[in-house]
Each structure stands twice: as C-alpha cells, then as structure tokens.
Design an enzyme around this catalytic site. Structure first.
Site, PDB file in Angstrom:
ATOM      1  N   CYS A 108       5.029  -7.660  -9.786  1.00  9.33           N
ATOM      2  CA  CYS A 108       3.737  -7.986  -9.164  1.00  9.33           C
ATOM      3  C   CYS A 108       2.945  -9.041  -9.931  1.00  9.33           C
ATOM      4  O   CYS A 108       2.019  -9.632  -9.378  1.00  9.33           O
ATOM      5  CB  CYS A 108       2.895  -6.724  -9.021  1.00  9.33           C
ATOM      6  SG  CYS A 108       3.684  -5.447  -8.014  1.00  9.33           S
ATOM      7  N   HIS A 135      -0.472  -5.879   0.007  1.00 10.18           N
ATOM      8  CA  HIS A 135      -0.023  -6.276  -1.333  1.00 10.18           C
ATOM      9  C   HIS A 135       1.215  -7.172  -1.223  1.00 10.18           C
ATOM     10  O   HIS A 135       2.313  -6.695  -0.933  1.00 10.18           O
ATOM     11  CB  HIS A 135       0.296  -5.007  -2.122  1.00 10.18           C
ATOM     12  CG  HIS A 135       0.736  -5.242  -3.529  1.00 10.18           C
ATOM     13  ND1 HIS A 135       0.700  -6.472  -4.155  1.00 10.18           N
ATOM     14  CD2 HIS A 135       1.225  -4.373  -4.461  1.00 10.18           C
ATOM     15  CE1 HIS A 135       1.150  -6.350  -5.389  1.00 10.18           C
ATOM     16  NE2 HIS A 135       1.476  -5.087  -5.591  1.00 10.18           N
ATOM     17  N   HIS A 177      -6.326  -6.218  -9.651  1.00 12.62           N
ATOM     18  CA  HIS A 177      -5.010  -6.001  -9.051  1.00 12.62           C
ATOM     19  C   HIS A 177      -5.149  -5.013  -7.896  1.00 12.62           C
ATOM     20  O   HIS A 177      -4.564  -5.213  -6.840  1.00 12.62           O
ATOM     21  CB  HIS A 177      -4.041  -5.482 -10.107  1.00 12.62           C
ATOM     22  CG  HIS A 177      -2.653  -5.263  -9.606  1.00 12.62           C
ATOM     23  ND1 HIS A 177      -1.899  -6.250  -9.012  1.00 12.62           N
ATOM     24  CD2 HIS A 177      -1.870  -4.150  -9.595  1.00 12.62           C
ATOM     25  CE1 HIS A 177      -0.714  -5.771  -8.667  1.00 12.62           C
ATOM     26  NE2 HIS A 177      -0.677  -4.493  -9.002  1.00 12.62           N
TER      27      HIS A 177
END
Length: 352
Positions: free
Chosen positions: A161, A331, A293
């Site tokens: 990520c 995401h 995040h």
C-alpha cells in the site's frame, strides 16, 4: 540545496476520467464506489458487491505511444494507463514532453502486480512473447523512459500500500542528490480478476458491504479500488508551474511484531513523522491537516489515529483536521499514496 516541487499532476480515479471530475465528486460528497459487472459479476464467490472502478480501460492510442498492435493487445492495461497519464502530467506542468528527450529525467512507479500478465500467459500455445514485455512490472517504468527517451533512473517499486509514496520518496531524494533534474512518479492499481479479492476476503480484510468507514466505530474492513495517478517532480528553477514544495520524505518499517507481519505500528509511524519534521524544523502545532492512510479497518485506524494524537496533540493548539480519500473512493492499494496526494494538491490549488 534547491527545492523539489510538484510541477504537474494527472490521474484517473473511480468514476473520474480526470482530476477535475475527481475534485468535483469530492466536493459534492459523491460515493465513487459502485456495484456493477465491469470487472466480474457482483457477489461472485461471496465477495463484496461494491468496489471502485475506472470508467473505461479498454481504449489505448497504441500508435501515438509507438506500440505495435500485437504488443498493445497483450500489454497490461496498467502500463497503457501509465503511458497516457504520464503524458498528461508532463503537459499539466506546462512542459512539451519532446523538450525532455535525452535528459536525465527519472521514472519511479509504484505497482504491486500484473493480473493481466497472468491471464495472457495461461495457454502456452497462444503465447507470442509480447505479454512478457508488456506485463513485467519493470516495464511499467522502463517503457515510460523508453517512450520519452529519458536517461535517468527507471524502476518500479512494490511495497504494497505504500508503493507510490515510496516511489515519490525515492524520486525526491534522487533529485536532491543530483541523480536527476526531474522525475515522473506514478502509482497504478486495477482489479481485473476476483482471485486477489477472494484472498483478501479470506484474511478478513474486506468490508462486507464494500465501504471504507474511515475512523468510524462501524469500520469493518476496506473496499478495493482502482486508480492511476502520475506526478511530475522538478527542481524549482526548472518548474513552469508549482503546486507544492516537498520539504522532506522518508520511510521506515515496523520490524518484528507479536501480532504478525500485517499488523500496523502506530508507534513506528509516529517516530518516522516526528524525525522528518525535526529534520526540517516543523513543530507539531504547525500542522493543520493530515491526509491519513485511513482504510476503515478495526486494527489500522486506531493505530494510526493514536500515533497522530501522540505526535500532534500534546500541546495547546487548534483542532487537528484529518481525512482519507478512501471514504470517497475506496482503497487503490499501491496507488493509494498518490491518490491521497492528488486530493491534497487539489485542495491547495482551490484554496481549501
């Protein structure tokens, strides 16, 4: 030492053909996560029915980018998108790409895999060899350098990520250290087959209803999403347009944790941000907003928020605002860092 600036930016995000569409959807609170069969039948294998998808990934101007039709048909759509959006980002910086030919411009791309490559390679009797060239992650960066005739460093980075922000950090430091004068930095993610989503679901990472409920008590996992974002970094003296100045960048890792390798550490995040701010003279009270995040998971969100509170909220100050693009668009995994950066850059550009 000369400042490094964000001189150009472009992207495609869920239901958003460009950053202007993305900005309008953010302002209007539009849910960019949808339920449809553009990738696979909703609910297949018990998967969440909703995810974030780009509008159209079927078209590509192969001749413009010097790609033979046979290569184009077995080239990962992620690479095709990176070529297109990198061109838009350079133009957004007010620069004619032809003027960068032969320069030391570098390319860094954050990406985590090629589901297209797996699909194109299933039948050995049908292989032409082109899928190996068009789907290798190394080519995600190298093909960009090849097309523009860039002579600087060219590499793809996979740190899950954080991939696109790791690419940004490496590009920033390369410019600061004199390895290149400018850099094209990209992040990309596409959801082309359900298998990967099934694995995330089996690990309990996905929200059953396909929504990132960021910093909410109802948070029960994240929603997978697609994105491609490219930024152009240059030395300040070279820039024709300046969106923002990068004052510092760095990274660390959690090391061993009793809870397992995927468990995040808010303490290590706090230590990293604290050291970066200390290096460039930023005080906790100077920070007004943090783009986090924030994925909406029961484990990750508390770790991140508690780390931020420990760092920024131990002194008298105005309220600290925090947010996450994922509550709007899901995401996009390796591209998530640059998607978040795009939101912040657009906010600054529009005076918010």
């Amino acid at each position: 030492m000369e400042d490094v600036v964000i001189a150009g930016i472009a992207g495609k995000l869920p239901e958003s053909e460009n950053l202007q569409e993305f900005w309008e959807k953010l302002l209007n609170g539009v849910d960019m996560v949808t339920e449809d069969d553009r990738r696979w039948k909703p609910g297949m294998y018990g998967l969440p029915k909703r995810n974030g998808k780009l509008k159209d990934i079927s078209k590509f101007d192969a001749s413009f980018f010097g790609v033979h039709p046979k290569q184009a048909h077995t080239m990962d759509p992620q690479l095709r998108l990176l070529l297109e959006v990198s061109y838009e980002a350079i133009l957004d910086g007010g620069i004619n790409p032809a003027t960068l030919r032969g320069t030391d411009t570098g390319v860094w791309v954050g990406a985590s895999g090629s589901e297209a490559g797996e699909a194109f390679s299933q039948d050995p009797e049908q292989l032409l060899g082109y899928s190996m060239i068009g789907c290798q992650r190394a080519m995600f960066a190298n093909r960009i350098s090849y097309f523009y005739d860039f002579k600087g460093p060219s590499l793809s980075i996979d740190t899950a990520c954080s991939s696109s922000l790791m690419a940004l950090e490496n590009a920033y430091k390369a410019i600061r250290n004199g390895r290149c004068s400018a850099a094209v930095v990209g992040g990309v993610n596409l959801l082309l087959k359900p298998n990967t989503s099934v694995q995330f679901m089996k690990l309990g990472m996905l929200s059953p209803d396909g929504a990132c409920k960021v910093f909410d008590a109802s948070g029960d996992g994240y929603c997978r999403s697609e994105a491609v974002v490219v930024v152009l970094l240059t030395k300040k003296s070279m820039a024709k347009r300046i969106y923002a100045t990068i004052v510092n960048a760095g990274s660390n890792t959690d090391g061993f944790k009793e809870q397992g390798v995927t468990f995040p550490s808010g303490d290590m995040q706090r230590q990293l941000v604290s050291s970066l701010h200390r290096e460039c003279g930023i005080k906790p009270g100077d920070i007004e907003y943090v783009e986090t995040h924030g994925t909406g998971t029961k484990v990750g969100d508390p770790q991140e928020v508690n780390g931020l509170a420990d760092l920024f909220c131990q002194c008298e100050r105005e309220p600290l605002l925090i947010g996450s693009t994922k509550s709007n668009m899901g995401h996009p995994e390796p591209a998530s860092g640059l998607a978040a950066l795009a939101k912040v850059v657009l906010s600054l550009e529009h005076g918010l």
